[in-house]
Design a protein around this motif. Structure first.
Motif, PDB file in Angstrom:
ATOM      1  N   ASP A  32      -2.280   9.024 -10.364  1.00 16.77           N
ATOM      2  CA  ASP A  32      -3.150   8.637  -9.500  1.00 16.77           C
ATOM      3  C   ASP A  32      -2.462   8.142  -7.843  1.00 16.77           C
ATOM      4  O   ASP A  32      -1.285   7.733  -7.981  1.00 16.77           O
ATOM      5  CB  ASP A  32      -3.898   7.348  -9.718  1.00 16.77           C
ATOM      6  N   GLY A  33      -3.142   8.347  -6.987  1.00 17.12           N
ATOM      7  CA  GLY A  33      -2.846   7.886  -5.517  1.00 17.12           C
ATOM      8  C   GLY A  33      -3.809   7.258  -4.967  1.00 17.12           C
ATOM      9  O   GLY A  33      -4.973   7.246  -5.476  1.00 17.12           O
ATOM     10  N   ALA A  34      -3.734   6.519  -3.969  1.00 13.82           N
ATOM     11  CA  ALA A  34      -4.321   5.604  -3.057  1.00 13.82           C
ATOM     12  C   ALA A  34      -4.209   5.745  -1.565  1.00 13.82           C
ATOM     13  O   ALA A  34      -3.121   5.339  -1.387  1.00 13.82           O
ATOM     14  CB  ALA A  34      -4.759   4.277  -3.651  1.00 13.82           C
ATOM     15  N   LYS A  35      -5.209   6.351  -0.969  1.00 13.49           N
ATOM     16  CA  LYS A  35      -5.150   6.159   0.776  1.00 13.49           C
ATOM     17  C   LYS A  35      -5.761   4.963   1.187  1.00 13.49           C
ATOM     18  O   LYS A  35      -6.846   4.464   0.686  1.00 13.49           O
ATOM     19  CB  LYS A  35      -5.592   7.221   1.163  1.00 13.49           C
ATOM     20  N   ILE A  36      -4.625   4.060   1.779  1.00 13.27           N
ATOM     21  CA  ILE A  36      -5.228   2.702   2.130  1.00 13.27           C
ATOM     22  C   ILE A  36      -5.151   2.605   3.823  1.00 13.27           C
ATOM     23  O   ILE A  36      -4.336   2.763   4.390  1.00 13.27           O
ATOM     24  CB  ILE A  36      -4.415   1.565   1.512  1.00 13.27           C
ATOM     25  N   GLU A  37      -6.431   1.874   4.236  1.00 12.73           N
ATOM     26  CA  GLU A  37      -6.453   1.922   5.839  1.00 12.73           C
ATOM     27  C   GLU A  37      -7.306   0.814   6.065  1.00 12.73           C
ATOM     28  O   GLU A  37      -8.118   0.322   5.344  1.00 12.73           O
ATOM     29  CB  GLU A  37      -7.368   3.300   6.250  1.00 12.73           C
ATOM     30  N   ASP A  38      -6.742   0.147   7.422  1.00 14.38           N
ATOM     31  CA  ASP A  38      -7.722  -1.078   7.796  1.00 14.38           C
ATOM     32  C   ASP A  38      -7.600  -2.035   6.995  1.00 14.38           C
ATOM     33  O   ASP A  38      -8.483  -2.859   6.764  1.00 14.38           O
ATOM     34  CB  ASP A  38      -9.173  -0.473   8.148  1.00 14.38           C
ATOM     35  N   VAL A  39      -6.506  -2.530   6.596  1.00 13.14           N
ATOM     36  CA  VAL A  39      -6.413  -3.787   5.610  1.00 13.14           C
ATOM     37  C   VAL A  39      -5.106  -4.531   6.266  1.00 13.14           C
ATOM     38  O   VAL A  39      -4.168  -4.050   6.757  1.00 13.14           O
ATOM     39  CB  VAL A  39      -5.969  -3.475   4.154  1.00 13.14           C
ATOM     40  N   SER A  40      -5.356  -5.882   6.032  1.00 13.86           N
ATOM     41  CA  SER A  40      -4.126  -6.812   6.335  1.00 13.86           C
ATOM     42  C   SER A  40      -3.392  -7.193   5.065  1.00 13.86           C
ATOM     43  O   SER A  40      -2.082  -7.636   5.490  1.00 13.86           O
ATOM     44  CB  SER A  40      -4.848  -7.994   6.883  1.00 13.86           C
ATOM     45  N   GLU A  41      -3.642  -6.935   4.082  1.00 12.54           N
ATOM     46  CA  GLU A  41      -2.511  -7.017   2.882  1.00 12.54           C
ATOM     47  C   GLU A  41      -3.177  -6.202   1.808  1.00 12.54           C
ATOM     48  O   GLU A  41      -4.289  -5.836   1.658  1.00 12.54           O
ATOM     49  CB  GLU A  41      -2.903  -8.517   2.404  1.00 12.54           C
ATOM     50  N   ILE A  42      -2.221  -5.722   0.955  1.00 15.72           N
ATOM     51  CA  ILE A  42      -2.643  -4.971  -0.356  1.00 15.72           C
ATOM     52  C   ILE A  42      -2.264  -5.790  -1.492  1.00 15.72           C
ATOM     53  O   ILE A  42      -1.002  -6.085  -1.511  1.00 15.72           O
ATOM     54  CB  ILE A  42      -1.795  -3.785  -0.266  1.00 15.72           C
ATOM     55  N   ASN A  43      -3.079  -6.044  -2.559  1.00 16.84           N
ATOM     56  CA  ASN A  43      -2.772  -6.807  -3.626  1.00 16.84           C
ATOM     57  C   ASN A  43      -2.494  -5.895  -4.872  1.00 16.84           C
ATOM     58  O   ASN A  43      -3.341  -5.108  -5.237  1.00 16.84           O
ATOM     59  CB  ASN A  43      -4.096  -7.859  -3.950  1.00 16.84           C
ATOM     60  N   PHE A  44      -1.457  -6.085  -5.662  1.00 16.71           N
ATOM     61  CA  PHE A  44      -1.042  -5.509  -6.737  1.00 16.71           C
ATOM     62  C   PHE A  44      -1.073  -6.255  -7.972  1.00 16.71           C
ATOM     63  O   PHE A  44      -0.504  -7.450  -8.147  1.00 16.71           O
ATOM     64  CB  PHE A  44      -0.037  -4.723  -6.752  1.00 16.71           C
ATOM     65  N   GLU A  45      -1.831  -5.682  -8.926  1.00 20.97           N
ATOM     66  CA  GLU A  45      -1.718  -6.525 -10.438  1.00 20.97           C
ATOM     67  C   GLU A  45      -1.579  -5.554 -11.634  1.00 20.97           C
ATOM     68  O   GLU A  45      -2.454  -4.573 -11.798  1.00 20.97           O
ATOM     69  CB  GLU A  45      -3.009  -7.167 -10.405  1.00 20.97           C
ATOM     70  N   ARG A  46      -0.560  -5.982 -12.202  1.00 19.88           N
ATOM     71  CA  ARG A  46      -0.366  -5.212 -13.591  1.00 19.88           C
ATOM     72  C   ARG A  46      -1.450  -5.670 -14.731  1.00 19.88           C
ATOM     73  O   ARG A  46      -1.706  -6.799 -14.670  1.00 19.88           O
ATOM     74  CB  ARG A  46       1.001  -5.562 -13.985  1.00 19.88           C
ATOM     75  N   LEU A  47      -2.059  -4.460 -15.230  1.00 16.13           N
ATOM     76  CA  LEU A  47      -3.139  -4.949 -16.017  1.00 16.13           C
ATOM     77  C   LEU A  47      -2.800  -4.633 -17.541  1.00 16.13           C
ATOM     78  O   LEU A  47      -3.757  -5.166 -18.502  1.00 16.13           O
ATOM     79  CB  LEU A  47      -4.302  -3.697 -15.860  1.00 16.13           C
ATOM     80  N   SER A  48      -1.785  -4.257 -17.848  1.00 17.53           N
ATOM     81  CA  SER A  48      -1.407  -4.399 -19.185  1.00 17.53           C
ATOM     82  C   SER A  48       0.032  -5.041 -19.563  1.00 17.53           C
ATOM     83  O   SER A  48       0.919  -5.280 -18.613  1.00 17.53           O
ATOM     84  CB  SER A  48      -1.503  -2.982 -19.848  1.00 17.53           C
ATOM     85  N   GLU A  49       0.592  -5.049 -20.844  1.00 15.60           N
ATOM     86  CA  GLU A  49       2.054  -5.321 -20.984  1.00 15.60           C
ATOM     87  C   GLU A  49       2.874  -4.295 -20.486  1.00 15.60           C
ATOM     88  O   GLU A  49       4.266  -4.406 -20.472  1.00 15.60           O
ATOM     89  CB  GLU A  49       2.111  -5.741 -22.581  1.00 15.60           C
ATOM     90  N   GLN A  50       2.555  -3.062 -20.272  1.00 19.26           N
ATOM     91  CA  GLN A  50       3.642  -2.008 -19.919  1.00 19.26           C
ATOM     92  C   GLN A  50       4.025  -2.369 -18.458  1.00 19.26           C
ATOM     93  O   GLN A  50       3.093  -2.758 -17.513  1.00 19.26           O
ATOM     94  CB  GLN A  50       2.751  -0.619 -20.012  1.00 19.26           C
TER      95      GLN A  50
END
Length: 232
Positions: free
Chosen positions: A204-222
């Protein structure tokens, strides 16, 4: 604003020796809505059978990044570079005024999986260039490519950065963004939540615009591994 590019919606080509998924229009796959994002023009997710590969072909005025995920690439080009690129290392070839190269699966028994990424340069012509380096697999963000090659990064002819993100021991990370720039995230492995609770998976990909920060969170043990493109 975040716009998701789902892995299953990518273009696909299978030539027997090569199985490739195209995030953006490439080869016989054409989608006028997917012609790239800022200076990011191509992300091809390629699988090559043992011993097979791309015969000698030419490029001009393109910054070409390769990241091997499994296996090893045997690289040869008209500038005299004869190299092997193992899994985990980054290669940046600046085509400049023109270069010919070939890329083959260096193994006769194992599959090769790699990402090929094209960046449109802001400086045309000039001598071709070749750079290759292994970067840390440390937790969090590791800057790999910059316009000036600062701090041991690979140098690209464009106002952009490529940042590697790994989340294994850590659960979360935040990138301080500039609302005037564009960002693209490509997920290599693991399940990841982006800002606003949007979930992305491998491919998957994500185009990200007009933001002041990007938050990333791991959702599993992998473990999570992803690429973050910081674009003009």
């Amino acid at each position: 604003m975040i716009t998701i590019r789902n892995a299953q919606d990518r273009g696909h080509a299978n030539f027997g020796w090569l199985d490739s998924n195209h995030t953006f229009s490439f080869g016989s796959y054409y989608d006028p809505q997917q012609m790239g994002f800022s200076s990011l023009r191509v992300i091809n997710d390629d699988t090559v059978t043992p011993g097979a590969g791309f015969e000698t072909h030419g490029h001009k005025d393109m910054e070409i990044i390769s990241l091997v995920l499994e296996g090893k690439i045997a690289h040869k080009d008209s500038a005299g570079n004869i190299k092997e690129l193992p899994a985990g290392e980054y290669q940046l070839m600046s085509a400049g005024k023109g270069i010919y190269h070939s890329e083959f699966n260096a193994s006769k028994t194992d599959m090769l999986k790699f990402l090929q990424i094209w960046i449109q340069p802001n400086k045309l012509g000039g001598e071709p260039g070749y750079q290759q380096k292994e970067f840390s697999q440390a937790q969090g963000f590791t800057t790999v490519i910059t316009p000036d090659g600062a701090n041991g990064t690979l140098q690209v002819k464009q106002d952009m950065q490529l940042i590697q993100l790994i989340l294994e021991d850590e659960q979360q990370a935040t990138w301080q963004a500039d609302s005037n720039r564009h960002y693209y995230v490509h997920v290599i492995e693991g399940e990841l939540s982006l800002s606003d609770g949007i979930t992305v998976h491998p491919g998957d990909g994500a185009k990200i615009e007009d933001v002041s920060e990007i938050n990333f969170e791991r959702l599993s043990e992998q473990r999570v591994k992803a690429l973050l493109f910081d674009l003009v």
